[in-house]
Design a protein around this motif. Structure first.
Motif, mmCIF file in Angstrom:
data_model
loop_
_atom_site.group_PDB
_atom_site.id
_atom_site.type_symbol
_atom_site.label_atom_id
_atom_site.label_comp_id
_atom_site.label_asym_id
_atom_site.label_seq_id
_atom_site.Cartn_x
_atom_site.Cartn_y
_atom_site.Cartn_z
ATOM 1 N N GLY A 402 0.801 -1.214 0.000
ATOM 2 C CA GLY A 402 0.000 0.000 0.000
ATOM 3 C C GLY A 402 0.836 1.267 0.000
ATOM 4 O O GLY A 402 0.611 2.182 -0.815
ATOM 5 N N TRP A 403 1.818 1.329 0.889
ATOM 6 C CA TRP A 403 2.589 2.575 1.010
ATOM 7 C C TRP A 403 3.618 2.725 -0.096
ATOM 8 O O TRP A 403 3.937 3.864 -0.499
ATOM 9 C CB TRP A 403 3.246 2.647 2.385
ATOM 10 C CG TRP A 403 2.231 2.902 3.458
ATOM 11 C CD1 TRP A 403 1.759 2.019 4.380
ATOM 12 C CD2 TRP A 403 1.522 4.128 3.679
ATOM 13 N NE1 TRP A 403 0.797 2.607 5.169
ATOM 14 C CE2 TRP A 403 0.627 3.912 4.771
ATOM 15 C CE3 TRP A 403 1.538 5.385 3.077
ATOM 16 C CZ2 TRP A 403 -0.221 4.891 5.255
ATOM 17 C CZ3 TRP A 403 0.688 6.377 3.564
ATOM 18 C CH2 TRP A 403 -0.177 6.130 4.638
ATOM 19 N N TYR A 407 3.486 6.045 -2.765
ATOM 20 C CA TYR A 407 4.587 6.964 -3.052
ATOM 21 C C TYR A 407 5.379 6.571 -4.292
ATOM 22 O O TYR A 407 6.460 7.118 -4.535
ATOM 23 C CB TYR A 407 5.509 7.062 -1.836
ATOM 24 C CG TYR A 407 4.850 7.757 -0.670
ATOM 25 C CD1 TYR A 407 4.595 9.131 -0.708
ATOM 26 C CD2 TYR A 407 4.450 7.044 0.454
ATOM 27 C CE1 TYR A 407 3.970 9.771 0.357
ATOM 28 C CE2 TYR A 407 3.829 7.667 1.530
ATOM 29 C CZ TYR A 407 3.589 9.039 1.466
ATOM 30 O OH TYR A 407 2.965 9.672 2.522
ATOM 31 N N GLN A 408 4.833 5.639 -5.052
ATOM 32 C CA GLN A 408 5.413 5.235 -6.332
ATOM 33 C C GLN A 408 6.884 4.819 -6.199
ATOM 34 O O GLN A 408 7.725 5.163 -7.024
ATOM 35 C CB GLN A 408 5.255 6.337 -7.375
ATOM 36 C CG GLN A 408 3.803 6.655 -7.685
ATOM 37 C CD GLN A 408 3.627 7.678 -8.778
ATOM 38 O OE1 GLN A 408 4.570 8.035 -9.472
ATOM 39 N NE2 GLN A 408 2.403 8.160 -8.966
ATOM 40 N N LEU A 469 -12.497 2.225 -1.941
ATOM 41 C CA LEU A 469 -11.700 2.382 -0.728
ATOM 42 C C LEU A 469 -10.425 3.159 -1.012
ATOM 43 O O LEU A 469 -10.050 4.069 -0.253
ATOM 44 C CB LEU A 469 -11.360 0.993 -0.167
ATOM 45 C CG LEU A 469 -10.483 0.942 1.090
ATOM 46 C CD1 LEU A 469 -11.243 1.509 2.282
ATOM 47 C CD2 LEU A 469 -10.037 -0.501 1.372
ATOM 48 N N PHE A 470 -9.763 2.841 -2.100
ATOM 49 C CA PHE A 470 -8.523 3.526 -2.433
ATOM 50 C C PHE A 470 -8.782 4.969 -2.872
ATOM 51 O O PHE A 470 -7.963 5.852 -2.618
ATOM 52 C CB PHE A 470 -7.778 2.761 -3.533
ATOM 53 C CG PHE A 470 -7.367 1.379 -3.123
ATOM 54 C CD1 PHE A 470 -7.129 1.061 -1.791
ATOM 55 C CD2 PHE A 470 -7.208 0.364 -4.058
ATOM 56 C CE1 PHE A 470 -6.749 -0.210 -1.394
ATOM 57 C CE2 PHE A 470 -6.823 -0.917 -3.683
ATOM 58 C CZ PHE A 470 -6.601 -1.207 -2.335
ATOM 59 N N ASP A 471 -9.900 5.209 -3.534
ATOM 60 C CA ASP A 471 -10.250 6.582 -3.895
ATOM 61 C C ASP A 471 -10.486 7.438 -2.653
ATOM 62 O O ASP A 471 -10.149 8.617 -2.620
ATOM 63 C CB ASP A 471 -11.516 6.603 -4.773
ATOM 64 C CG ASP A 471 -11.232 6.123 -6.193
ATOM 65 O OD1 ASP A 471 -10.046 6.084 -6.586
ATOM 66 O OD2 ASP A 471 -12.198 5.771 -6.903
ATOM 67 N N GLY A 474 -6.904 6.528 -0.154
ATOM 68 C CA GLY A 474 -5.596 6.432 -0.779
ATOM 69 C C GLY A 474 -5.055 5.023 -0.684
ATOM 70 O O GLY A 474 -5.529 4.211 0.117
ATOM 71 N N LEU A 475 -4.048 4.711 -1.487
ATOM 72 C CA LEU A 475 -3.504 3.355 -1.496
ATOM 73 C C LEU A 475 -2.837 3.004 -0.172
ATOM 74 O O LEU A 475 -2.895 1.857 0.283
ATOM 75 C CB LEU A 475 -2.496 3.216 -2.647
ATOM 76 C CG LEU A 475 -3.092 3.192 -4.056
ATOM 77 C CD1 LEU A 475 -2.007 3.353 -5.109
ATOM 78 C CD2 LEU A 475 -3.853 1.891 -4.286
#
Length: 513
Positions: A402-403, A407-408, A469-471, A474-475
């Motif tokens: 997820g994190w 942060y790509q 949920l991600f929208d 966030g991821l």
């Protein structure tokens, strides 16, 4: 014809999905059914010369006595069939954006539903497949469902609306549930308990690895030929395996084999009183009712079944959350193409393979070690070495994934994190499934049926919340929420490892089924 019963507590086959009462009656590993639970004919077999049984402990008709070559040939083709139907669950996941564009849809819920509705079919199918296999045996149910799967896959390929595609994916999932429903029972029909975990691990490659391999191949196929070709490839593979299974497969279900033997002897001898020792004197309607009602009773009345099923179901739902969202995450965050995005599923597959190899070897070693000292209990299937690492690695993998995607961080990091998710899912499914089989003896089939249905429901509907949920969170925080839920379930396998025996032997929880 003999009254020597080799279908005993050591060799009793155990189904790993929905089954019926005669499955459960022959599932005892630790204790035989009570007289109230046995058909009248079984209470005193030595007094009834009309009962047809195996011809001694070495009867070649008994699947437990088949040659190793015949056993593993059957497992090999069953593994192929069991691979192709779960493959259909996610094969066209990389093509969902194309499907949405073709049918002019924009809803995130629909985007997830078109993938996950297939898994809901896995929850519905067993309720019909299992009692039918009780009446007609495993072999013909496999073949009938294989043919239906091919037909429904063709219908998916020619769908001209989103509604049509969703409907036929549901039906394809229901038909494709046959090897998942009775495949574990086939493994148990032909292997004794001490050899079962290794064979179960090999058979489990399909249900767990199929959904991972699908997007890898599907990504490039969708990019080159479009999403409909996913179904034509699936039809070709399923059709080939259906033909192979018809010619290579054999009936393994003990009651069906003995029923056929009794029918043959009635014809040869003219004695119309001959009947199978494993026959049940109840009508088909009662068989259907028991196969549907008892799993639900156990799910809500047994703490072991309820908690272990919830544990596996949430893990399974999280894994399918990944199946339905990886395409969107890696296309959006890392700008993968439709072909390359399928490679993002390789982490899950790697984790599943490592878990399969480790569990397949270690579980049987533990069983044999405990049998050697005369102290084998079902709770040894939850040995901390087998269950705890996966229960820790799965939430860790979800959190890291997820994190790092938030942060790509370089794409290899989240892909490696998903390997932890795959490993955790494999260990949870394998340890809990074998534990339920060994723990519930005559009711093991219904216990695992409850587990199968609940996890399929979670696998179908939990992913519907993924993109939303991600929208919203966030991821990073969206996946962290899932990780915290999974981490909260860590005490489940640990608690039943130490206290499971006390609970499962408590009459308060064992007299309601």
């Amino acid at each position: 014809m003999s009254t020597t019963n080799t279908y005993d507590s050591e060799k009793a086959p155990a189904s790993t999905a929905v089954s019926t009462h005669s499955d459960e009656r022959t599932l005892g590993h630790a204790e035989p059914p009570s007289e109230q639970q046995q058909p009248q004919a079984q209470q005193s077999p030595e007094l009834d010369p009309d009962l047809v049984d195996w011809d001694g402990p070495d009867d070649p008709e008994n699947p437990q006595n088949w040659t190793k070559a015949k056993k593993w040939r059957l497992i090999a083709i069953l593994g192929l069939v069991t691979l192709v139907t779960p493959l259909g669950s996610s094969f066209f996941a990389p093509g969902v954006p194309q499907v949405m564009a073709d049918f002019h849809e924009s809803s995130n819920i629909i985007a997830s539903l078109v993938v996950s509705i297939y898994i809901f079919g896995f929850a519905i199918g067993p309720l019909i497949i299992a009692p039918m296999s009780e009446l007609y045996g495993r072999f013909w149910i496999y073949n009938a469902c294989n043919v239906l799967f091919v037909i429904f896959s063709v219908c998916c390929g020619v769908s001209n609306s989103m509604g049509m595609l969703i409907a036929f994916r549901l039906l394809a999932g229901a038909a494709g549930a046959a090897p998942l429903t009775i495949g574990g029972g086939t493994v148990a029909d032909i292997f004794p308990p001490a050899e079962r975990a290794g064979a179960m691990a090999i058979w489990s490659v399909g249900p767990l690895l199929g959904p991972v391999l699908g997007p890898v191949a599907g990504g490039f196929l969708v990019e080159a030929e479009g999403w409909r070709w996913v179904y034509w490839v699936l039809v070709i593979a399923a059709g080939l395996f259906t033909i192979l299974f018809y010619f290579v497969g054999s009936e393994t279900y003990h009651p069906t084999i003995l029923a056929a033997k009794a029918a043959r002897l009635r014809k040869e001898t003219g004695n119309q009183n001959l009947r199978s020792k494993l026959a049940l004197d109840i009508p088909p309607r009662a068989i259907f009712t028991r196969s549907i009602v008892r799993p639900m009773k156990m799910l809500f009345l047994s703490p072991i079944v309820l908690l272990t099923s919830t544990y596996v179901a949430i893990y399974y739902g999280i894994m399918y959350q990944f199946f339905t969202t990886l395409t969107f995450v890696f296309e959006g965050q890392y700008h993968f193409s439709s072909g390359m995005v399928g490679l993002s599923y390789l982490g899950l597959g790697g984790g599943l393979l490592v878990g399969m190899g480790f569990l397949g070897v270690m579980s049987d070693k533990i069983v044999k070690r405990q049998q050697a000292v005369g102290d084998m209990k079902p709770e040894h299937r939850l040995d901390l070495l087998l269950s705890v690492p996966g229960a820790i690695l799965l939430p860790a993998g979800v959190f890291i994934y997820g994190w790092t995607t938030q942060y790509q961080i370089h794409w290899i990091v989240p892909i490696l994190a998903t390997a932890f998710v795959g490993y955790g899912n494999l260990t949870a499914l394998m340890t809990i499934q074998t534990y339920l089989i060994d723990a519930f003896t005559i009711h093991a089939a219904s216990a695992v049926a409850a587990n199968t249905v609940l996890r399929s429901i979670f696998g179908a509907f939990l992913p519907l919340s993924g993109l939303a949920l991600f929208d919203k969170l966030g991821l990073g925080w969206g996946n962290s929420l899932l990780a915290f839920i999974a981490l909260a379930l860590l005490p489940v396998p640990v608690a039943f490892r130490f206290y499971g025996e006390r609970i499962r032997t408590n009459p308060r929880f064992t007299t309601k089924f």
